[in-house]
Design a protein around this motif. Structure first.
Motif, PDB file in Angstrom:
ATOM      1  N   GLY A 120       0.690  -1.147  -0.019  1.00  0.00           N
ATOM      2  CA  GLY A 120      -0.080  -0.085   0.029  1.00  0.00           C
ATOM      3  C   GLY A 120       0.863   1.253  -0.053  1.00  0.00           C
ATOM      4  N   GLU A 121       2.213   1.137   0.186  1.00  0.00           N
ATOM      5  CA  GLU A 121       2.860   2.519   0.172  1.00  0.00           C
ATOM      6  C   GLU A 121       3.098   2.654  -1.022  1.00  0.00           C
ATOM      7  OE1 GLU A 121       4.329   4.086   2.494  1.00  0.00           O
ATOM      8  OE2 GLU A 121       3.687   3.020   4.226  1.00  0.00           O
ATOM      9  N   PRO A 122       3.360   4.202  -1.539  1.00  0.00           N
ATOM     10  CA  PRO A 122       3.546   4.735  -2.682  1.00  0.00           C
ATOM     11  C   PRO A 122       5.306   4.334  -2.818  1.00  0.00           C
ATOM     12  CG  PRO A 122       3.451   6.588  -0.984  1.00  0.00           C
ATOM     13  CD  PRO A 122       3.193   5.328  -0.503  1.00  0.00           C
ATOM     14  N   PHE A 123       5.468   4.163  -4.119  1.00  0.00           N
ATOM     15  CA  PHE A 123       6.845   3.481  -4.556  1.00  0.00           C
ATOM     16  C   PHE A 123       7.313   4.554  -5.422  1.00  0.00           C
ATOM     17  CE2 PHE A 123       6.015  -0.093  -2.435  1.00  0.00           C
ATOM     18  CZ  PHE A 123       7.329  -1.038  -2.311  1.00  0.00           C
ATOM     19  N   VAL A 124       8.739   4.648  -5.316  1.00  0.00           N
ATOM     20  CA  VAL A 124       9.198   5.768  -6.604  1.00  0.00           C
ATOM     21  C   VAL A 124      10.370   4.553  -7.304  1.00  0.00           C
ATOM     22  CG1 VAL A 124      11.111   7.337  -6.965  1.00  0.00           C
ATOM     23  CG2 VAL A 124       9.493   7.751  -4.972  1.00  0.00           C
ATOM     24  N   SER A 125      10.387   4.451  -8.528  1.00  0.00           N
ATOM     25  CA  SER A 125      10.991   3.573  -9.470  1.00  0.00           C
ATOM     26  C   SER A 125      11.753   3.995 -10.429  1.00  0.00           C
ATOM     27  CB  SER A 125      10.163   2.329  -9.543  1.00  0.00           C
ATOM     28  OG  SER A 125      10.731   1.432 -10.284  1.00  0.00           O
ATOM     29  N   PHE A 126      12.850   3.271 -11.259  1.00  0.00           N
ATOM     30  CA  PHE A 126      13.259   3.812 -12.264  1.00  0.00           C
ATOM     31  C   PHE A 126      12.074   3.345 -13.598  1.00  0.00           C
ATOM     32  CE2 PHE A 126      17.110   2.521 -10.197  1.00  0.00           C
ATOM     33  CZ  PHE A 126      17.855   3.689 -10.268  1.00  0.00           C
ATOM     34  N   LEU A 182       7.813  11.504  -1.148  1.00  0.00           N
ATOM     35  CA  LEU A 182       6.901  11.087  -2.350  1.00  0.00           C
ATOM     36  C   LEU A 182       6.759   9.686  -2.358  1.00  0.00           C
ATOM     37  CD1 LEU A 182       7.833  13.745  -4.970  1.00  0.00           C
ATOM     38  CD2 LEU A 182       5.938  13.727  -3.490  1.00  0.00           C
ATOM     39  N   GLY A 183       7.742   8.870  -1.724  1.00  0.00           N
ATOM     40  CA  GLY A 183       7.575   7.345  -1.803  1.00  0.00           C
ATOM     41  C   GLY A 183       8.597   6.669  -1.256  1.00  0.00           C
ATOM     42  N   VAL A 184       8.590   5.363  -1.301  1.00  0.00           N
ATOM     43  CA  VAL A 184       9.823   4.516  -0.684  1.00  0.00           C
ATOM     44  C   VAL A 184      10.472   3.601  -2.039  1.00  0.00           C
ATOM     45  CG1 VAL A 184       8.678   4.096   1.457  1.00  0.00           C
ATOM     46  CG2 VAL A 184       8.279   2.516  -0.376  1.00  0.00           C
ATOM     47  N   ALA A 185      11.265   3.106  -1.788  1.00  0.00           N
ATOM     48  CA  ALA A 185      12.079   2.498  -2.980  1.00  0.00           C
ATOM     49  C   ALA A 185      12.799   1.132  -2.615  1.00  0.00           C
ATOM     50  CB  ALA A 185      12.900   3.510  -3.810  1.00  0.00           C
ATOM     51  N   ILE A 186      13.233   0.231  -3.549  1.00  0.00           N
ATOM     52  CA  ILE A 186      13.976  -0.746  -3.263  1.00  0.00           C
ATOM     53  C   ILE A 186      15.161  -0.583  -3.975  1.00  0.00           C
ATOM     54  CG2 ILE A 186      14.562  -3.240  -3.586  1.00  0.00           C
ATOM     55  CD1 ILE A 186      12.213  -2.727  -1.619  1.00  0.00           C
ATOM     56  N   MET A 187      16.350  -0.310  -3.549  1.00  0.00           N
ATOM     57  CA  MET A 187      17.639   0.287  -3.856  1.00  0.00           C
ATOM     58  C   MET A 187      18.550  -0.806  -3.699  1.00  0.00           C
ATOM     59  SD  MET A 187      17.196   4.108  -3.770  1.00  0.00           S
ATOM     60  CE  MET A 187      18.470   4.786  -5.129  1.00  0.00           C
ATOM     61  N   GLN A 199       5.916   7.658  -8.853  1.00  0.00           N
ATOM     62  CA  GLN A 199       6.830   8.453  -9.524  1.00  0.00           C
ATOM     63  C   GLN A 199       7.644   7.558 -10.117  1.00  0.00           C
ATOM     64  OE1 GLN A 199       7.433  11.782  -9.681  1.00  0.00           O
ATOM     65  NE2 GLN A 199       5.509  12.577  -8.609  1.00  0.00           N
ATOM     66  N   GLU A 200       8.523   7.990 -11.366  1.00  0.00           N
ATOM     67  CA  GLU A 200       9.302   7.242 -11.909  1.00  0.00           C
ATOM     68  C   GLU A 200      10.666   8.295 -12.001  1.00  0.00           C
ATOM     69  OE1 GLU A 200       8.072   5.484 -15.619  1.00  0.00           O
ATOM     70  OE2 GLU A 200       7.264   3.798 -14.493  1.00  0.00           O
ATOM     71  N   ALA A 201      11.968   7.841 -11.751  1.00  0.00           N
ATOM     72  CA  ALA A 201      13.068   8.766 -11.780  1.00  0.00           C
ATOM     73  C   ALA A 201      13.997   8.011 -12.754  1.00  0.00           C
ATOM     74  CB  ALA A 201      13.744   8.777 -10.526  1.00  0.00           C
ATOM     75  N   PRO A 202      14.658   8.966 -13.503  1.00  0.00           N
ATOM     76  CA  PRO A 202      15.766   8.541 -14.375  1.00  0.00           C
ATOM     77  C   PRO A 202      17.085   8.116 -14.038  1.00  0.00           C
ATOM     78  CG  PRO A 202      15.718  11.060 -14.531  1.00  0.00           C
ATOM     79  CD  PRO A 202      14.779  10.531 -13.473  1.00  0.00           C
ATOM     80  N   ASP A 203      17.414   8.348 -12.707  1.00  0.00           N
ATOM     81  CA  ASP A 203      18.441   8.066 -12.136  1.00  0.00           C
ATOM     82  C   ASP A 203      18.627   7.903 -10.585  1.00  0.00           C
ATOM     83  OD1 ASP A 203      19.150  10.805 -11.102  1.00  0.00           O
ATOM     84  OD2 ASP A 203      19.462  11.118 -13.154  1.00  0.00           O
ATOM     85  N   ALA A 204      19.494   7.426 -10.182  1.00  0.00           N
ATOM     86  CA  ALA A 204      19.323   6.952  -8.590  1.00  0.00           C
ATOM     87  C   ALA A 204      19.578   8.659  -7.677  1.00  0.00           C
ATOM     88  CB  ALA A 204      20.806   6.284  -8.131  1.00  0.00           C
ATOM     89  N   TYR A 205      20.083   9.343  -8.288  1.00  0.00           N
ATOM     90  CA  TYR A 205      20.215  10.725  -7.711  1.00  0.00           C
ATOM     91  C   TYR A 205      18.607  11.389  -7.577  1.00  0.00           C
ATOM     92  CZ  TYR A 205      25.358  10.347  -8.332  1.00  0.00           C
ATOM     93  OH  TYR A 205      26.642   9.821  -8.422  1.00  0.00           O
ATOM     94  N   THR A 206      17.980  11.196  -8.687  1.00  0.00           N
ATOM     95  CA  THR A 206      16.744  12.106  -8.772  1.00  0.00           C
ATOM     96  C   THR A 206      15.755  11.079  -7.864  1.00  0.00           C
ATOM     97  OG1 THR A 206      17.032  12.650 -10.971  1.00  0.00           O
ATOM     98  CG2 THR A 206      14.727  12.546 -10.138  1.00  0.00           C
ATOM     99  N   MET A 207      16.058   9.642  -7.816  1.00  0.00           N
ATOM    100  CA  MET A 207      15.275   8.927  -7.025  1.00  0.00           C
ATOM    101  C   MET A 207      15.316   9.228  -5.472  1.00  0.00           C
ATOM    102  SD  MET A 207      14.989   4.820  -6.840  1.00  0.00           S
ATOM    103  CE  MET A 207      14.703   4.624  -8.569  1.00  0.00           C
ATOM    104  N   MET A 208      16.755   9.532  -5.015  1.00  0.00           N
ATOM    105  CA  MET A 208      16.862   9.647  -3.771  1.00  0.00           C
ATOM    106  C   MET A 208      16.368  11.135  -3.131  1.00  0.00           C
ATOM    107  SD  MET A 208      19.107   7.663  -2.204  1.00  0.00           S
ATOM    108  CE  MET A 208      20.147   8.254  -1.250  1.00  0.00           C
ATOM    109  N   THR A 209      16.275  12.034  -4.144  1.00  0.00           N
ATOM    110  CA  THR A 209      15.568  13.330  -4.123  1.00  0.00           C
ATOM    111  C   THR A 209      14.032  13.336  -3.730  1.00  0.00           C
ATOM    112  OG1 THR A 209      17.329  14.352  -5.245  1.00  0.00           O
ATOM    113  CG2 THR A 209      15.113  15.735  -4.705  1.00  0.00           C
ATOM    114  N   LEU A 210      13.628  12.580  -4.799  1.00  0.00           N
ATOM    115  CA  LEU A 210      11.903  12.047  -4.534  1.00  0.00           C
ATOM    116  C   LEU A 210      11.706  11.457  -3.052  1.00  0.00           C
ATOM    117  CD1 LEU A 210      11.344  11.090  -8.157  1.00  0.00           C
ATOM    118  CD2 LEU A 210      10.707  13.291  -7.168  1.00  0.00           C
ATOM    119  N   ILE A 211      12.609  10.366  -2.899  1.00  0.00           N
ATOM    120  CA  ILE A 211      12.394   9.841  -1.492  1.00  0.00           C
ATOM    121  C   ILE A 211      12.628  10.912  -0.224  1.00  0.00           C
ATOM    122  CG2 ILE A 211      13.195   8.029   0.087  1.00  0.00           C
ATOM    123  CD1 ILE A 211      14.101   6.517  -2.605  1.00  0.00           C
TER     124      ILE A 211
END
Length: 299
Positions: free
Chosen positions: A188-194, A237-242, A221-233
């Motif tokens: 149920g959590e919002p995810f950020v992903s590539f 805006l969400g969690v992620a598997i990294m 949310q989708e991010a083009p790279d890990a740097y952007t993904m970290m900023t979104l987290i």
């Protein structure tokens, strides 16, 4: 001015003792002293002040020391380059890397090649995702690639790193207070992903781990790279598997937590076309076997 005279001078300058310098150079003290005198005569200056008690550099000797070291180093580099050419260890090897695939291993390889193979130039090519690097290797655009994808026909691979999967969370998230997070807790959590279909091995590994745990990630949310993904987290805006190497990206307000239970790791491999005839590539692969051995836990 001869290289052996420069080597004699540098040895004495570093030891400040003719006897120790002679032992270091595996020669007698008398010919060593003669070589230094010949160099001084060649230059027209005294390089050392010496008597029965001390040996020390003159101002001229101090000024001459560093250029002498550099000259010897360049001569050695030229010698090794000539030897490398006689073995076919010359040329260029293009290397592709993306994100976690190669972030740790790439510097290790480049340093080892620079040290061991002076006749080979590595051309480093940043790739958008691991799948792109594998495509370029398969198509012959790249000689070598760091990839986190299964091999395909005509491409050989060897595992060089094992990347652990982690959960990345905003530091304000309730789960951030835990030492370890179970994947079902992310339901149920919002995810950020590539992006989907991008060829991201990290996305595929994270999705598979979630599906196996009975979690269907809700990607917001989708991010083009890990740097952007970290900023979104960090912006909540969400969690992620990294992957574990992502921890080296310093971003405020983001924490990483281990995943409970058995979670597949991401295996980082070197990939090259099996039919690539490049002798330079084969030389780099031989160096990589020592510099980047396959992890014992890369099952």
């Amino acid at each position: 001015m001869e290289l052996r005279h420069l080597a004699a001078f540098v040895a004495v300058a570093e030891e400040l003792h003719f006897g120790r310098a002679a032992v270091r150079l595996h020669m007698a003290q008398s010919p060593l002293s003669r070589q230094v005198r010949l160099l001084e005569r060649d230059l027209g200056v005294a390089l050392f002040e010496r008597n029965t008690r001390i040996v020390r550099l003159t101002p001229e000797g101090e000024a001459f020391l560093e250029p002498a070291r550099k000259t010897l180093a360049e001569a050695d580099r030229a010698r090794r380059a000539a030897l490398a050419a006689s073995k076919g260890e010359v040329g260029r090897v293009s290397v592709g890397f993306a994100g976690a695939a190669g972030s740790d291993a790439l510097p290790t390889l480049t340093r080892a090649v620079t040290s061991s193979l002076p006749g080979i130039e590595l051309l480093l090519r940043g790739q958008t995702y691991s799948g792109t690097a594998l495509d370029n290797v398969a198509e012959g655009v790249l000689d070598l690639g760091f990839v986190a994808m299964p091999a395909r026909e005509g491409v050989s691979t060897r595992v060089v790193r094992r990347e652990r999967l982690l959960v990345a969370l905003p530091d304000t998230h309730p789960l951030a207070a835990r030492e370890i997070v179970a994947l079902p807790d992310l339901a149920g959590e919002p995810f950020v992903s590539f992006p989907s279909g991008s060829g991201s091995a990290v996305r595929e590994a994270g999705m598979q781990a979630c599906f196996k745990a009975g979690v269907s990630p809700r990607i917001v949310q989708e991010a083009p790279d890990a740097y952007t993904m970290m900023t979104l987290i960090g912006a909540e805006l969400g969690v992620a598997i990294m992957v574990e190497s992502s921890r080296r990206i310093h971003t405020d307000h983001v924490v990483f937590r281990p995943i409970a239970g058995e979670v597949p790791a991401l295996l980082i491999s070197l990939a090259w076309r099996s039919d690539n005839p490049s002798r330079a590539l084969r030389a780099v692969l031989r160096v990589a076997e020592t510099a980047l051995p396959t992890p014992t836990d890369a099952d």
